[in-house]
Design an enzyme around this catalytic site. Structure first.
Site, PDB file in Angstrom:
ATOM      1  N   ASP A   1       0.841  -1.205   0.000  1.00  0.00           N
ATOM      2  CA  ASP A   1       0.000   0.000   0.000  1.00  0.00           C
ATOM      3  C   ASP A   1       0.875   1.253   0.000  1.00  0.00           C
ATOM      4  O   ASP A   1       0.522   2.265   0.581  1.00  0.00           O
ATOM      5  CB  ASP A   1      -0.970  -0.013   1.181  1.00  0.00           C
ATOM      6  CG  ASP A   1      -0.240  -0.030   2.524  1.00  0.00           C
ATOM      7  OD1 ASP A   1       0.972  -0.329   2.534  1.00  0.00           O
ATOM      8  OD2 ASP A   1      -0.873   0.259   3.553  1.00  0.00           O
ATOM      9  N   GLU A   2       2.034   1.144  -0.630  1.00  0.00           N
ATOM     10  CA  GLU A   2       2.957   2.283  -0.717  1.00  0.00           C
ATOM     11  C   GLU A   2       3.070   2.750  -2.161  1.00  0.00           C
ATOM     12  O   GLU A   2       3.148   1.931  -3.081  1.00  0.00           O
ATOM     13  CB  GLU A   2       4.362   1.847  -0.275  1.00  0.00           C
ATOM     14  CG  GLU A   2       4.605   1.900   1.206  1.00  0.00           C
ATOM     15  CD  GLU A   2       6.040   1.523   1.491  1.00  0.00           C
ATOM     16  OE1 GLU A   2       6.934   2.345   1.181  1.00  0.00           O
ATOM     17  OE2 GLU A   2       6.256   0.400   1.972  1.00  0.00           O
TER      18      GLU A   2
END
Lengths: 195, 344
Positions: free
Chosen positions: B256-257
């Site tokens: 989720d980066e």
């Protein structure tokens, strides 16, 4: 059309004339890829483009190039597979000639997509035969003639081969069998790997 | 055979007389047994298979074992099985390899004995190699040679297919290795970012690097499952693409980066505004089936003009430091890197 014939042309150029020549053929024919996959389908005009490029590159006429391709198909040391499959056609060169009529059916048994042109053998007597083939592209009969020459050698038979005048039915190769047991011939063992 | 009576059950009728030599041609793998079970004649191919071991005059049951049907141990048993398919094998001495196996068919009568015709069945390919058989060892009508042809043709085609598969596999992994796109979101991937950042560092145009990390994403994955998580990531990707310019490089670099490379943009006020628009857009809950997924995003950023000689790894590290500060300051924040952040 399956890439088998195209690949045969490619192998012939690579083995006889090297990678650099093949790359020039690829460029000349505008292929956009550098190697044919034998079992994938290609558009028929590609074959013509490759043949034309090879003839241009080697500065040799189409007939002699294609005949050499046919001979290399069965006589090249690294590829005895096709030679063996053809030898299953019979124990003598005459047997083999007659088995050619079955060749398209045999080929289809192994590879349903491989449609070889129909072949018809006329036995004129006294060792004279005519092999009539409808070529899938212009000059394909010369590949067949080169292949016959190599197979005659394989059987140890002495033959005269000539491309006769084309008829409505197709290209006609005239075969004159002078001596069926002229030379020793190469041994053929039914079992793979034995010879 | 020539003295056979042809009186087996249902076999009464017209009789055919054949010379033994003709029988040899018709059935090169036959055995002729007399009423007592002695071998009185055999086809030439069978002689070749026995490899010099004498067959003539021998007791059939001493040389051959009938494996199926069970219980065939004497001539009477064999006579009772006329017309049935037999499975049999050559018996050999204890020190020898197991003998050839055959299918067989026995016919005849009690007085003249039986003729058993043999074939190899499915073991034919191996048998031909093992016994050195040739075209001449099979009857002209026999399809064995055609079968050998097919086996060999099939092997050639399979070999070619395997080579084709191998080449395609190689091309596929090469393509995957060279891929620049994250398949889930359609954004660029880590590899594309490294490439883009490398070019930016080497080039004359100043640029900014923005590092984003989703808040509460793990909770979505844990409570609603991966399908929800994937849906959220795709929505985030849409927002990031919508809030950036066409020339910016938006990459998903981890679960989720995300990292955004913004060439030609180093004005801190503008960068902060862009980041805050993203924060605002991602504070809106994302629908998934009957649920609303409430996530958020924290942003850390740095600009190339802060460095005498910008370095890709260093800038990523600094953007990450700023991101960490944003997370620590409470989620949904935007922090621009400054050297004192690194100290603290």
């Amino acid at each position: 059309m399956l890439g088998l014939i195209n690949r045969a042309l490619e192998n012939f150029v690579k083995e006889r004339h090297g990678m650099a020549t093949w790359r020039r053929v690829v460029a000349r024919a505008g292929l956009g890829f550098d190697s044919f996959e034998p079992l994938l389908m290609y558009d028929a005009p590609l074959t013509d483009a490759v043949i034309a490029a090879i003839c241009n590159e080697l500065q040799r006429p189409r007939e002699t190039v294609l005949e050499d391709v046919g001979t290399a198909l069965v006589s090249h040391r690294s590829r005895h597979g096709l030679r063996r499959l053809l030898r299953f056609g019979g124990v003598s060169f005459v047997d083999f000639l007659h088995s050619l009529e079955e060749l398209p059916d045999r080929a289809r048994l192994a590879l349903p997509d491989l449609s070889l042109p129909g072949l018809r053998l006329e036995d004129l007597g006294a060792g004279q035969f005519n092999l009539v083939a409808r070529p899938p592209f212009a000059g394909a009969g010369f590949i067949l003639m080169g292949l016959l020459r190599a197979m005659a050698d394989d059987y140890g038979a002495l033959v005269l081969l000539d491309m006769a005048v084309q008829t409505a039915e197709g290209e006609v190769i005239s075969i004159h069998l002078l001596d069926e047991a002229h030379a020793e011939g190469r041994p053929f063992d039914l079992a793979l790997g034995a010879a | 055979m020539d003295d056979g009576q042809g009186t087996a059950g249902g076999m009464r009728g017209r009789r055919v007389t054949l010379a033994a030599a003709a029988l040899d041609r018709l059935m090169p793998m036959h055995l002729h047994l007399d009423a007592g079970g002695r071998i009185r004649g055999h086809g030439p191919t069978l002689g070749k298979i026995a490899a010099g071991a004498p067959l003539l005059g021998q007791d059939f049951f001493a040389l051959f074992e009938v494996r199926r049907p069970a219980g065939v141990q004497a001539m009477a048993d064999l006579a009772a099985r006329q017309g049935a398919r037999l499975h049999l094998a050559l018996r050999l001495g204890a020190d020898q390899a197991p003998g050839a196996e055959f299918r067989g068919l026995a016919l005849g009568d009690a007085e003249a004995g039986l003729v058993i015709n043999l074939s190899f069945g499915i073991g034919v390919v191996e048998a031909v190699g093992r016994h050195g058989l040739t075209d001449a060892d099979f009857a002209a009508t026999d399809l064995t040679v055609e079968m050998l042809y097919l086996v060999e043709a099939k092997r050639a085609v399979l070999g070619e297919l395997q080579r084709l598969n191998h080449r395609l596999q190689g091309a596929k992994s090469e393509a995957e290795e060279q891929a620049l796109t994250d398949t889930l979101t359609g954004l660029r991937n880590r590899r594309a970012l490294d490439h883009g950042l490398g070019q930016a560092v080497a080039g004359p145009v100043p640029f900014a690097v923005m590092h984003l990390d989703l808040d509460r994403f793990k909770a979505v994955n844990d409570t609603l499952g991966h399908a929800a998580g994937d849906q959220v990531l795709r929505c985030v990707a849409q927002v990031l693409s919508a809030e950036t310019r066409a020339g910016d490089l938006v990459a998903r670099v981890g679960g989720d980066e995300f990292v955004i490379l913004l060439p030609g943009l180093v004005d801190r006020a503008v960068l902060t505004a862009v980041a805050e628009r993203i924060v605002a857009a991602l504070s809106v809950p994302i629908p998934f089936e009957d649920h609303l997924c409430q996530i958020g995003v924290s942003v850390g950023l740095t600009v190339s003009t802060c460095y005498e000689a910008p370095d890709a790894d260093r800038m990523l590290q600094d953007a990450d430091t700023a991101l960490y500060a944003a997370k620590r300051a409470g989620r949904g924040r935007v922090v621009i890197f400054s050297p004192d952040l690194a100290m603290g």
